[in-house]
Design a protein around this motif. Structure first.
Motif, PDB file in Angstrom:
ATOM      1  N   ASP A 121       0.823  -1.213   0.000  1.00  0.00           N
ATOM      2  CA  ASP A 121       0.000   0.000   0.000  1.00  0.00           C
ATOM      3  C   ASP A 121       0.855   1.260   0.000  1.00  0.00           C
ATOM      4  N   GLU A 245      -0.932  -7.744 -11.471  1.00  0.00           N
ATOM      5  CA  GLU A 245      -1.193  -6.502 -12.178  1.00  0.00           C
ATOM      6  C   GLU A 245      -0.125  -6.177 -13.225  1.00  0.00           C
ATOM      7  N   ASP A 274       4.027  -6.405  -9.523  1.00  0.00           N
ATOM      8  CA  ASP A 274       2.949  -5.594  -8.950  1.00  0.00           C
ATOM      9  C   ASP A 274       1.720  -6.489  -8.848  1.00  0.00           C
ATOM     10  N   TYR A 276      -1.997  -7.599  -6.182  1.00  0.00           N
ATOM     11  CA  TYR A 276      -2.835  -7.411  -5.011  1.00  0.00           C
ATOM     12  C   TYR A 276      -2.912  -8.761  -4.301  1.00  0.00           C
ATOM     13  N   LYS A 286      -4.496  -6.090  -0.482  1.00  0.00           N
ATOM     14  CA  LYS A 286      -3.616  -4.928  -0.484  1.00  0.00           C
ATOM     15  C   LYS A 286      -2.660  -5.009  -1.664  1.00  0.00           C
ATOM     16  N   ARG A 287      -2.293  -3.843  -2.162  1.00  0.00           N
ATOM     17  CA  ARG A 287      -1.342  -3.790  -3.260  1.00  0.00           C
ATOM     18  C   ARG A 287       0.056  -4.092  -2.724  1.00  0.00           C
ATOM     19  N   GLU A 289       4.092  -4.622  -4.022  1.00  0.00           N
ATOM     20  CA  GLU A 289       5.065  -4.507  -5.094  1.00  0.00           C
ATOM     21  C   GLU A 289       6.425  -4.983  -4.591  1.00  0.00           C
TER      22      GLU A 289
END
Length: 340
Positions: A121, A245, A274, A276, A286-287, A289
Motif C-alpha cells: 500500500d 497486475e 505488482d 494485489y 492490499k497492493r 510490489e
C-alpha cells in the motif's frame, strides 16, 4: 467560434501532455522503464512504464524521487520538469576481468550482491540484501547458489493495526543457466547486431525489447508490462489470494568486447512484480510490489572439488554493500533505516 473551440481543445491537450512525465536516457533519449517512483511522504507509487512514463496523477506537483538499476537515483519537483522529460545519466557499474586458473574449469563462478524490497500500500514494509556465489556448470548440471552474507529487515508493526497488517520478506532474484538473453537469441531478436527497440508484443500486454547503449557499451534485454491493460490473472492457493497486475524483468550485459555477450558478461538484472494479495480471510486485499536487483561484483572459475567445498562451508561473512553498487534513493534509505 470554430477557432475558439479548436483553441480550447489544443489547450486541454497541452495540459494533458505536460502532466505526463517521462524518464529518458540522457545520451540517446530512449525511454527508461522499471524505475521505482517515490513521492513526498516516502510513498512508492509504482514503476515507470515501457515508454518511460511515471505513474503520477495529473494534479501532483511535489517532489519525486526515481531510482533505476542502471542510472542510480534522481530527485526533482514535478511542477518544474521542462517539456515533460527527465533525463537520467547512466550509472557505470564495472565488473572485474574474468580470471581463469584452470585449463578446463568445471564452473563459471559469478559473485553477486542482491537487494530486494517490498512495498505494501505504497509504504516500504521489508528489505533484504545478500551476497551470493553462483556456480554455473560449463557443461551439464544445475546452477548452485552459495550464500556468503545476508540481512533481512522489516517495518516495525504497529499495535493498533497488528490484525490488519501483514509483512513478508521479499524474494531474491536467482541466476539461471538459461537467461532471458538466451531466449531472445533463440527467437532471433539479436540476429541483427543493430536491432533495438520493441521486438514483440504479447497477448497479455507484455512487451519484449532490446536496448543497445553505444556510449556505456551495454546491451539490455527486457520484458515489460506483462498483465497490464489486460484481464488480470487471479490465483487462490491455500487461502492466499493473489491478483497479478504487472511484471517487468531485464538483464544488462557488457558489450565492450565487441561480440555477442554471454552469461559471463552479465552486469546486472532486475525483476518487478505488482500484485494485489490477501494472505488470509482476516486480511484485506492490499497492493504489494516487489523490486529485486542483482549486481555482478566478481567473475571467476572453479573446479567441481572447489564447488563442493564451498557448498559445505557453514560460516557467513558480515554483509558489506559494494562501493560499485548505486546507493538507495533517499526515501527508501530513510524507510530502511527505521526497519528492524
Amino acid at each position: 467560434m470554430k477557432h475558439i473551440f479548436t483553441s480550447i481543445i489544443l489547450f486541454l491537450f497541452t495540459l494533458c501532455a505536460n502532466a505526463q512525465i517521462r524518464l529518458v536516457d540522457a545520451a540517446d533519449g530512449s525511454p527508461v522503464q522499471a524505475a521505482s517512483v517515490f513521492v513526498e511522504g516516502g510513498k512508492c507509487v509504482g514503476a515507470s512504464g515501457n515508454d518511460g512514463s511515471l505513474p503520477l496523477s495529473r494534479e501532483y506537483n511535489g517532489m519525486v524521487t526515481v531510482q533505476h538499476i542502471n542510472y542510480g537515483s534522481r530527485e526533482f519537483r514535478a511542477d518544474t520538469v521542462s517539456g515533460g522529460t527527465v533525463r537520467l545519466t547512466p550509472y557505470i557499474h564495472e565488473i572485474p576481468e574474468v580470471t581463469a586458473k584452470y585449463e578446463r574449469p568445471d564452473y563459471l563462478v559469478i559473485t553477486a550482491y542482491e537487494r530486494s524490497y517490498m512495498i505494501i500500500d505504497s509504504i516500504p514494509s521489508s528489505f533484504s540484501d545478500a551476497v551470493y556465489d553462483y556456480y554455473i556448470p560449463l557443461r551439464r548440471g544445475r546452477v548452485r547458489r552459495k550464500m556468503r552474507s545476508t540481512r533481512n529487515l522489516h517495518k516495525v508493526r504497529s499495535q493498533e493495526n497488528s490484525q490488519s497488517e501483514f509483512y513478508s520478506s521479499p524474494t531474491m532474484i536467482k541466476l539461471k543457466k538459461k537467461t532471458l538473453l538466451d531466449k531472445f537469441r533463440d527467437k532471433g531478436y539479436l540476429a541483427d547486431s543493430t536491432a533495438s527497440g520493441t521486438m514483440e508484443r504479447g497477448r497479455r500486454g507484455g512487451v519484449k525489447g532490446v536496448r543497445r547503449d553505444s556510449t556505456a557499451k551495454t546491451l539490455t534485454v527486457y520484458i515489460d508490462s506483462v498483465f497490464a491493460n489486460r484481464k488480470r490473472r487471479t490465483v487462490n492457493f491455500f487461502g492466499i489470494k493473489i491478483r497479478f497486475e504487472n511484471y517487468k524483468k531485464g538483464e544488462t550485459y557488457d558489450t565492450s568486447g565487441n561480440c555477442l555477450p554471454t552469461l559471463r558478461n552479465l552486469v546486472n538484472m532486475y525483476e518487478y512484480l505488482d500484485m494485489y494479495m490477501r494472505p488470509g480471510k482476516k486480511f484485506e486485499m492490499k497492493r504489494c510490489e516487489t523490486f529485486e536487483d542483482l549486481y555482478v561484483t566478481g567473475v571467476s572459475y572453479a573446479t567441481k572439488e572447489e564447488m563442493k567445498a564451498a557448498m559445505k562451508a557453514n560460516s557467513l561473512e558480515p554483509l558489506t554493500v559494494p562501493l560499485s553498487v548505486p546507493p538507495l534513493s533517499a526515501p527508501l534509505a530513510e524507510a530502511v533505516s527505521r526497519m528492524k
